[in-house]
Design an enzyme around this catalytic site. Structure first.
Site, short mmCIF file in Angstrom:
data_model
loop_
_atom_site.label_atom_id
_atom_site.label_comp_id
_atom_site.label_asym_id
_atom_site.label_seq_id
_atom_site.Cartn_x
_atom_site.Cartn_y
_atom_site.Cartn_z
N HIS A 67 54.64 -60.16 -45.75
CA HIS A 67 54.37 -58.76 -45.50
C HIS A 67 55.18 -57.91 -46.46
CE1 HIS A 67 57.95 -59.76 -43.12
NE2 HIS A 67 58.33 -58.50 -43.31
N CYS A 181 65.63 -55.71 -40.40
CA CYS A 181 65.34 -56.54 -41.58
C CYS A 181 65.04 -55.62 -42.75
CB CYS A 181 64.18 -57.49 -41.31
SG CYS A 181 62.58 -56.68 -41.13
#
Length: 670
Positions: A67, A181
């Site tokens: 992603h 993240c």
């Protein structure tokens, strides 16, 4: 999620077209391009690869979630592929058979990011992934992901809610967690879901703060205050980390939060049982990162001062060069020009000179506040910035100058550290960083600078300015020698920076004496790399091939006033290079002061020679120092070579093995 995935974005036989994660991402991305969801295939895949390089996107349980956020994504899109063979995405337990390619626009709004984060949470549900593995056609798989079809219950063998009920009637153990993240789309929310599931099974109350791309909502201070332990699962710095100070803390990467949440919760409970707590959960400040906790006060003081000086130098360089250019173009009376906001003639060079001078003056005005602000930052991290800048501005107001900025920064940092040590009610912790600390520390620093220490420091600054202004003859030459020795002793290290900071500080209130000091400091700092470059040219056989190559670059570095260009030579042979550099620097500093050379620019090297007072004599001073350093280093290196050659010569049938070994390391002829 209705528009994010359709049957055309599902490939249930991905293994027929892809065997690697790169090929899998390309195959799924091609479907996005075909539907007009991605504008540039290769550009998007490059962004996917960059994200993958930060951290593998494979997860335990056979899941891969490549992603990224990319400017090549037109609208948020999700593509799904299933591989019977499995594709390696770097998960510890092996290849992934369920691959989700998530594409988010660079400016995706919060609603879309929330939808993508909900998918990340779904992936931690064993029933959901089992249903995807059993899907018979792309349409049903897309419907499952969108939530249009109910997930059939699957016996996953995990502990259900009954397991939590067995915890008894005692007050549950409370944990607060933060997950984050680099991208903030998938791993952040998957780690949160995994921790919540594990806590539920363990009978633990857990509340998670997800610091994702859509921003984050801070946990209620009361919830944080009531927590028995803290879990950080993150790959980027935790924001406002100081809120969690004083509790048992488990600090790991975000993938650990996904792969072994039960272990993290157990570890948090064990730390709480042992009474382990963190004294300070702040993000490490420059001081924390610069040295060990056992560093002495002198080391810490040097680090704090260097924090201020390093942030100050760009303001000084930009402002000083613009001021110097203004003088060069408009003459020495350009400082009397009216404001360019009120009077500017496009075809008049004097107006352009005034523009440069006035911009430079504004940039240079930040010198003392930035110095003070970042000294305080080095001591106390972000809370030190406000009182540091306030104290620096007070120093400017009362004409305390560079010395006032040093004092203001140290005082501000000390005040903030003192305020942070005061125990306060939990309900006030949330407003400490933004209200209480700035308010109290700014008031205290302002009081001390205005009414207590500011005036004595201003008097000392004025005395120093008068002393520099009155320097002449032998005194000026001695100061030039000292500056030269300091600039060349550690070649860009702390002593070099102290000498440079002293010279730059004088530019805040320029006088003829302070301009001479600046000229001497820069001239001496140019000597070491230029001398090493010249030495490798005229006596290349005394240097290794690597040193000769470094010598070519040292010409430019020296001319640019980058003293660090001599470091490779000093590292290889400090006992000869450093004394030689200091000898040349002392000669150059002395000559520059004796010639009366002046410099208004704090940097630039040979490129600002036209802006130097007495430019030809200035070049003579530099050349003299370079020749002295070159001669000294050649003599010292030549003496070593002769001595080692004599030691390794046959004498009575024996040799000195150590000397022979050293001789083998000596460079051969150029």
């Amino acid at each position: 999620m209705t528009d994010m995935i359709t049957a055309d974005l599902v490939d249930l036989e991905l293994d027929l077209s892809a065997e690697t994660k790169e090929a899998a991402a390309r195959s799924l991305a091609e479907r996005m391009v075909a539907l007009g969801r991605v504008s540039d295939l290769d550009g998007f895949l490059a962004d996917v690869a960059i994200r993958e390089a930060q951290m593998p996107t494979g997860l335990d349980g056979g899941i891969g979630i490549p992603h990224c956020r990319s400017a090549h994504v037109i609208e948020p899109t999700l593509a799904f592929g299933r591989s019977a063979r499995g594709i390696d995405f770097g998960a510890p337990d092996g290849p992934a058979d369920l691959i989700f390619l998530i594409a988010a626009p660079a400016g995706a709004d919060d609603a879309h990011l929330t939808i993508l984060s909900s998918l990340a949470r779904q992936l931690m549900d064993a029933e959901f992934t089992a249903a995807l593995r059993a899907a018979s056609d792309p349409a049903s798989a897309a419907a499952l992901i969108r939530g249009d079809e109910a997930v059939t219950a699957v016996d996953s063998g995990s502990v259900g809610p009954e397991g939590a009920e067995g915890a008894g009637t005692e007050t549950a153990f409370r944990i607060v967690a933060v997950t984050s993240c680099p991208t903030g789309i998938a791993h952040t929310y998957m780690a949160a879901e995994a921790l919540e599931n594990a806590a539920r099974e363990a009978g633990v109350e857990l509340v998670v703060e997800t610091q994702g791309s859509a921003g984050f909502t801070r946990l209620d201070p009361a919830v944080v205050a009531a927590a028995d332990a803290v879990v950080f699962a993150h790959d980027v710095p935790v924001r406002d980390k100081e809120r969690f100070a004083g509790r048992p803390t488990v600090d790991v990467g975000v993938k650990a939060g996904i792969n072994r949440p039960a272990e993290l919760i157990a570890e948090a409970r064990e730390k709480a049982a042992r009474g382990e707590v963190t004294a300070d959960a702040r993000t490490p400040s420059p001081v924390d990162e610069a040295g060990e906790g056992g560093d002495g006060y002198g080391t810490k003081l040097r680090t704090w001062l260097m924090s201020g000086v390093s942030h100050m130098v760009p303001f000084v360089a930009a402002g000083g060069l613009l001021i110097a250019l203004g003088f060069a173009i408009g003459g020495w009376k350009i400082d009397k020009a009216p404001s360019v906001a009120e009077h500017f003639v496009w075809t008049d060079h004097t107006s352009w000179a005034a523009l440069l001078f006035q911009i430079g003056g504004l940039a240079f005005a930040f010198l003392v506040p930035v110095l003070a602000g970042y000294i305080a930052y080095g001591m106390a991290d972000r809370p030190g910035l406000v009182p540091g800048f306030v104290g620096g501005s007070v120093a400017v107001t009362i004409n305390a100058g560079f010395l006032g900025g040093l004092a203001a920064g140290l005082i501000a940092g000390a005040v903030v550290l003192a305020v942070q040590r005061v125990r306060i009610p939990a309900v006030l912790r949330g407003i400490m960083p933004v209200v209480v600390i700035p308010l109290i520390s700014s008031a205290v620093v302002g009081f001390l600078m205005f009414l207590v220490v500011g005036k004595p420091i201003a008097s000392l600054q004025n005395a120093l300015t008068d002393w520099l202004e009155g320097l002449s003859g032998a005194n000026a030459i001695i100061l030039g020698v000292i500056l030269g020795l300091m600039m060349c002793f550690d070649l860009g290290g702390p002593l070099n920076k102290v000498a440079y900071a002293f010279a730059v500080g004088g530019l805040a209130h320029p006088t003829d004496g302070s301009l001479k000091v600046m000229a001497a400091a820069m001239a001496a700092g140019m000597v070491p790399p230029l001398a090493m470059a010249l030495a490798t040219t005229v006596r290349g056989r005394l240097f290794t091939k690597t040193e000769r190559d470094n010598g070519k670059a040292a010409w430019f570095l020296g001319a640019s006033f980058i003293t660090e260009g001599a470091i490779p030579f000093a590292a290889a042979d400090p006992l000869r290079v450093i004394p030689a550099s200091m000898a040349g620097g002392a000669v150059t500093g002395a000559l520059s002061m004796a010639f009366g050379c002046t410099l208004r620019a704090p940097h630039g090297g040979a490129f600002v020679v036209p802006l130097i007072g007495q430019p030809l004599l200035y070049l003579v001073a530099i050349a003299a120092g370079v020749c002295v350093s070159t001669a000294v280093v050649i003599v010292l290196k030549g003496t070593r070579r002769t001595a080692l050659t004599a030691l390794t010569a046959p004498s009575g049938g024996g040799t000195d093995a150590g000397a022979m070994a050293e001789a083998k390391r000596l460079p051969t002829t150029a």
